[in-house]
Design a protein around this motif. Structure first.
Motif, PDB file in Angstrom:
ATOM      1  N   GLY A 110       0.772  -1.230   0.000  1.00 43.60           N
ATOM      2  CA  GLY A 110       0.000   0.000   0.000  1.00 43.60           C
ATOM      3  C   GLY A 110       0.810   1.291   0.000  1.00 43.60           C
ATOM      4  N   ARG A 111       2.119   1.176  -0.038  1.00 42.91           N
ATOM      5  CA  ARG A 111       2.961   2.368  -0.049  1.00 42.91           C
ATOM      6  C   ARG A 111       3.252   2.792  -1.477  1.00 42.91           C
ATOM      7  NH1 ARG A 111       8.020   0.485   3.414  1.00 42.91           N
ATOM      8  NH2 ARG A 111       8.640   2.638   3.190  1.00 42.91           N
ATOM      9  N   ARG A 112       3.476   4.097  -1.652  1.00 42.73           N
ATOM     10  CA  ARG A 112       3.909   4.582  -2.962  1.00 42.73           C
ATOM     11  C   ARG A 112       5.358   4.165  -3.175  1.00 42.73           C
ATOM     12  NH1 ARG A 112       4.491  10.897  -4.811  1.00 42.73           N
ATOM     13  NH2 ARG A 112       5.967  10.870  -3.075  1.00 42.73           N
ATOM     14  N   LEU A 113       5.652   3.667  -4.350  1.00 39.61           N
ATOM     15  CA  LEU A 113       7.007   3.272  -4.718  1.00 39.61           C
ATOM     16  C   LEU A 113       7.684   4.464  -5.385  1.00 39.61           C
ATOM     17  CD1 LEU A 113       9.252   1.147  -5.137  1.00 39.61           C
ATOM     18  CD2 LEU A 113       8.087   0.505  -7.275  1.00 39.61           C
ATOM     19  N   VAL A 114       8.815   4.883  -4.830  1.00 40.18           N
ATOM     20  CA  VAL A 114       9.578   5.989  -5.394  1.00 40.18           C
ATOM     21  C   VAL A 114      10.921   5.443  -5.871  1.00 40.18           C
ATOM     22  CG1 VAL A 114      10.641   8.241  -4.967  1.00 40.18           C
ATOM     23  CG2 VAL A 114       8.459   7.667  -3.874  1.00 40.18           C
ATOM     24  N   LEU A 115      11.178   5.551  -7.153  1.00 41.10           N
ATOM     25  CA  LEU A 115      12.428   5.109  -7.762  1.00 41.10           C
ATOM     26  C   LEU A 115      13.253   6.353  -8.068  1.00 41.10           C
ATOM     27  CD1 LEU A 115      10.543   2.730 -10.124  1.00 41.10           C
ATOM     28  CD2 LEU A 115      12.053   1.952  -8.300  1.00 41.10           C
ATOM     29  N   VAL A 116      14.517   6.341  -7.660  1.00 44.37           N
ATOM     30  CA  VAL A 116      15.341   7.540  -7.775  1.00 44.37           C
ATOM     31  C   VAL A 116      16.577   7.269  -8.626  1.00 44.37           C
ATOM     32  CG1 VAL A 116      16.591   9.326  -6.516  1.00 44.37           C
ATOM     33  CG2 VAL A 116      14.585   8.262  -5.474  1.00 44.37           C
ATOM     34  N   ILE A 117      16.737   8.097  -9.658  1.00 44.08           N
ATOM     35  CA  ILE A 117      17.927   8.067 -10.509  1.00 44.08           C
ATOM     36  C   ILE A 117      18.650   9.392 -10.309  1.00 44.08           C
ATOM     37  CG2 ILE A 117      18.846   7.911 -12.857  1.00 44.08           C
ATOM     38  CD1 ILE A 117      16.200   6.512 -13.641  1.00 44.08           C
ATOM     39  N   GLY A 118      19.876   9.329  -9.851  1.00 46.57           N
ATOM     40  CA  GLY A 118      20.649  10.540  -9.599  1.00 46.57           C
ATOM     41  C   GLY A 118      21.183  11.158 -10.877  1.00 46.57           C
ATOM     42  N   GLY A 119      21.873  12.263 -10.711  1.00 49.57           N
ATOM     43  CA  GLY A 119      22.494  12.957 -11.826  1.00 49.57           C
ATOM     44  C   GLY A 119      23.828  12.330 -12.190  1.00 49.57           C
ATOM     45  N   SER A 120      24.613  13.047 -12.959  1.00 44.62           N
ATOM     46  CA  SER A 120      25.867  12.495 -13.465  1.00 44.62           C
ATOM     47  C   SER A 120      26.881  12.203 -12.358  1.00 44.62           C
ATOM     48  CB  SER A 120      26.477  13.426 -14.508  1.00 44.62           C
ATOM     49  OG  SER A 120      26.707  14.696 -13.948  1.00 44.62           O
ATOM     50  N   LEU A 121      26.735  12.832 -11.206  1.00 45.99           N
ATOM     51  CA  LEU A 121      27.653  12.570 -10.082  1.00 45.99           C
ATOM     52  C   LEU A 121      27.128  11.495  -9.141  1.00 45.99           C
ATOM     53  CD1 LEU A 121      28.665  16.244  -9.230  1.00 45.99           C
ATOM     54  CD2 LEU A 121      30.001  14.544 -10.487  1.00 45.99           C
ATOM     55  N   GLY A 122      25.893  11.067  -9.344  1.00 50.09           N
ATOM     56  CA  GLY A 122      25.311  10.053  -8.474  1.00 50.09           C
ATOM     57  C   GLY A 122      24.371  10.670  -7.456  1.00 50.09           C
ATOM     58  N   LEU A 123      24.095   9.915  -6.396  1.00 47.91           N
ATOM     59  CA  LEU A 123      23.158  10.335  -5.360  1.00 47.91           C
ATOM     60  C   LEU A 123      23.896  10.776  -4.105  1.00 47.91           C
ATOM     61  CD1 LEU A 123      20.570   7.456  -5.749  1.00 47.91           C
ATOM     62  CD2 LEU A 123      20.208   9.862  -6.345  1.00 47.91           C
ATOM     63  N   SER A 124      23.322  11.727  -3.408  1.00 48.31           N
ATOM     64  CA  SER A 124      23.906  12.194  -2.155  1.00 48.31           C
ATOM     65  C   SER A 124      23.785  11.109  -1.083  1.00 48.31           C
ATOM     66  CB  SER A 124      23.213  13.467  -1.675  1.00 48.31           C
ATOM     67  OG  SER A 124      21.888  13.181  -1.250  1.00 48.31           O
ATOM     68  N   ASP A 125      24.623  11.208  -0.072  1.00 50.22           N
ATOM     69  CA  ASP A 125      24.574  10.262   1.056  1.00 50.22           C
ATOM     70  C   ASP A 125      23.202  10.293   1.728  1.00 50.22           C
ATOM     71  OD1 ASP A 125      27.204   9.544   0.569  1.00 50.22           O
ATOM     72  OD2 ASP A 125      28.026  10.870   2.114  1.00 50.22           O
ATOM     73  N   GLU A 126      22.578  11.472   1.771  1.00 52.16           N
ATOM     74  CA  GLU A 126      21.278  11.610   2.422  1.00 52.16           C
ATOM     75  C   GLU A 126      20.190  10.841   1.671  1.00 52.16           C
ATOM     76  OE1 GLU A 126      23.982  14.782   3.627  1.00 52.16           O
ATOM     77  OE2 GLU A 126      23.306  14.194   1.627  1.00 52.16           O
ATOM     78  N   VAL A 127      20.229  10.883   0.351  1.00 49.46           N
ATOM     79  CA  VAL A 127      19.244  10.138  -0.439  1.00 49.46           C
ATOM     80  C   VAL A 127      19.479   8.642  -0.273  1.00 49.46           C
ATOM     81  CG1 VAL A 127      18.398   9.636  -2.772  1.00 49.46           C
ATOM     82  CG2 VAL A 127      18.880  12.001  -2.099  1.00 49.46           C
ATOM     83  N   ILE A 128      20.721   8.226  -0.325  1.00 45.33           N
ATOM     84  CA  ILE A 128      21.034   6.803  -0.158  1.00 45.33           C
ATOM     85  C   ILE A 128      20.613   6.327   1.226  1.00 45.33           C
ATOM     86  CG2 ILE A 128      22.926   5.129  -0.019  1.00 45.33           C
ATOM     87  CD1 ILE A 128      24.230   6.716  -2.352  1.00 45.33           C
ATOM     88  N   ALA A 129      20.816   7.167   2.242  1.00 52.71           N
ATOM     89  CA  ALA A 129      20.414   6.793   3.603  1.00 52.71           C
ATOM     90  C   ALA A 129      18.891   6.677   3.715  1.00 52.71           C
ATOM     91  CB  ALA A 129      20.947   7.814   4.600  1.00 52.71           C
ATOM     92  N   ARG A 130      18.146   7.490   2.976  1.00 54.58           N
ATOM     93  CA  ARG A 130      16.685   7.454   3.026  1.00 54.58           C
ATOM     94  C   ARG A 130      16.117   6.241   2.288  1.00 54.58           C
ATOM     95  NH1 ARG A 130      12.232   6.287   2.794  1.00 54.58           N
ATOM     96  NH2 ARG A 130      10.345   7.575   2.785  1.00 54.58           N
ATOM     97  N   ALA A 131      16.877   5.691   1.380  1.00 53.45           N
ATOM     98  CA  ALA A 131      16.389   4.575   0.556  1.00 53.45           C
ATOM     99  C   ALA A 131      16.095   3.341   1.403  1.00 53.45           C
ATOM    100  CB  ALA A 131      17.405   4.238  -0.527  1.00 53.45           C
ATOM    101  N   ASP A 132      14.969   2.724   1.113  1.00 53.10           N
ATOM    102  CA  ASP A 132      14.630   1.446   1.735  1.00 53.10           C
ATOM    103  C   ASP A 132      15.384   0.311   1.059  1.00 53.10           C
ATOM    104  OD1 ASP A 132      12.422   2.279   3.604  1.00 53.10           O
ATOM    105  OD2 ASP A 132      11.643   3.049   1.705  1.00 53.10           O
ATOM    106  N   GLU A 133      15.738   0.543  -0.184  1.00 49.23           N
ATOM    107  CA  GLU A 133      16.506  -0.452  -0.940  1.00 49.23           C
ATOM    108  C   GLU A 133      17.369   0.272  -1.953  1.00 49.23           C
ATOM    109  OE1 GLU A 133      16.227  -4.565  -3.400  1.00 49.23           O
ATOM    110  OE2 GLU A 133      14.614  -3.992  -2.067  1.00 49.23           O
ATOM    111  N   LYS A 134      18.526  -0.330  -2.209  1.00 49.91           N
ATOM    112  CA  LYS A 134      19.419   0.171  -3.250  1.00 49.91           C
ATOM    113  C   LYS A 134      19.414  -0.869  -4.365  1.00 49.91           C
ATOM    114  CE  LYS A 134      21.871   2.040   0.573  1.00 49.91           C
ATOM    115  NZ  LYS A 134      20.910   1.412   1.455  1.00 49.91           N
ATOM    116  N   LEU A 135      19.217  -0.408  -5.595  1.00 48.71           N
ATOM    117  CA  LEU A 135      19.061  -1.299  -6.736  1.00 48.71           C
ATOM    118  C   LEU A 135      20.136  -0.992  -7.760  1.00 48.71           C
ATOM    119  CD1 LEU A 135      17.278  -3.360  -8.319  1.00 48.71           C
ATOM    120  CD2 LEU A 135      15.951  -1.391  -9.122  1.00 48.71           C
ATOM    121  N   SER A 136      20.778  -2.051  -8.247  1.00 43.31           N
ATOM    122  CA  SER A 136      21.800  -1.902  -9.273  1.00 43.31           C
ATOM    123  C   SER A 136      21.427  -2.745 -10.483  1.00 43.31           C
ATOM    124  CB  SER A 136      23.166  -2.365  -8.742  1.00 43.31           C
ATOM    125  OG  SER A 136      24.125  -2.350  -9.782  1.00 43.31           O
TER     126      SER A 136
END
Length: 159
Positions: free
Chosen positions: A100-126
């Motif tokens: 029932g939760r909204r799924l948010v998929l995040v693609i960073g910019g050319s430098l990648g994602l900030s530590d804060e965004v990575i820390a907020r992630a429930d999962e990291k996908l490669s």
């Protein structure tokens, strides 16, 4: 129907990228309620230092985090994330659809994602240990979402 927000840093510059994304957005309409939030990437200096790069990523990160709700399931695309084959990813999507939760998929910019965004992630996908342009990654992610939903619906999709 699963609500999905795809946050992507950077504009799709090439016509073929926009057309491919539009096609997958159309196809995904029967499987999820998809919204795409395209954020402007921050200008990078010609000779960036580590500190300048970090500031760019932090600014992009703040813009990303401002669009995420407290109860969202956040999946950050990053090289050091978990990798799945198509059937495993389809199973993940099915599980995410059930909570029932909204799924948010995040693609960073050319430098990648900030530590804060990575820390907020429930999962990291490669998707690979290789680096892809973030615009191309949006096309790849949308295709894989479509493939995953098709597999989950027991519909034929080429391998």
């Amino acid at each position: 129907m699963l609500p999905v927000l795809l946050i992507g840093v950077g504009k799709l510059k090439e016509k073929w990228e926009r057309e491919a994304c539009a096609e997958y957005v159309k196809r995904l309409g029967r499987f999820c309620a998809l919204e795409i939030c395209e954020l402007s990437d921050q200008p990078e200096p010609d000779k960036p230092s580590e500190a300048l790069n970090r500031r760019v990523m932090e600014k992009e990160g703040r813009e990303i985090l401002a669009r995420i709700r407290p109860n969202d399931r956040v999946v950050a695309l990053c090289i050091k994330g978990n990798s799945y084959d198509s059937e495993q990813f389809a199973a993940k999507l099915a599980g995410w659809s059930m909570d029932g939760r909204r799924l948010v998929l995040v693609i960073g910019g050319s430098l990648g994602l900030s530590d804060e965004v990575i820390a907020r992630a429930d999962e990291k996908l490669s998707f690979s240990k290789m680096t892809f342009p973030h615009q191309l990654m949006r096309v790849i992610l949308l295709e894989q979402l479509y493939r995953g939903f098709k597999i989950g619906a027991n519909e034929r999709y080429h391998k």
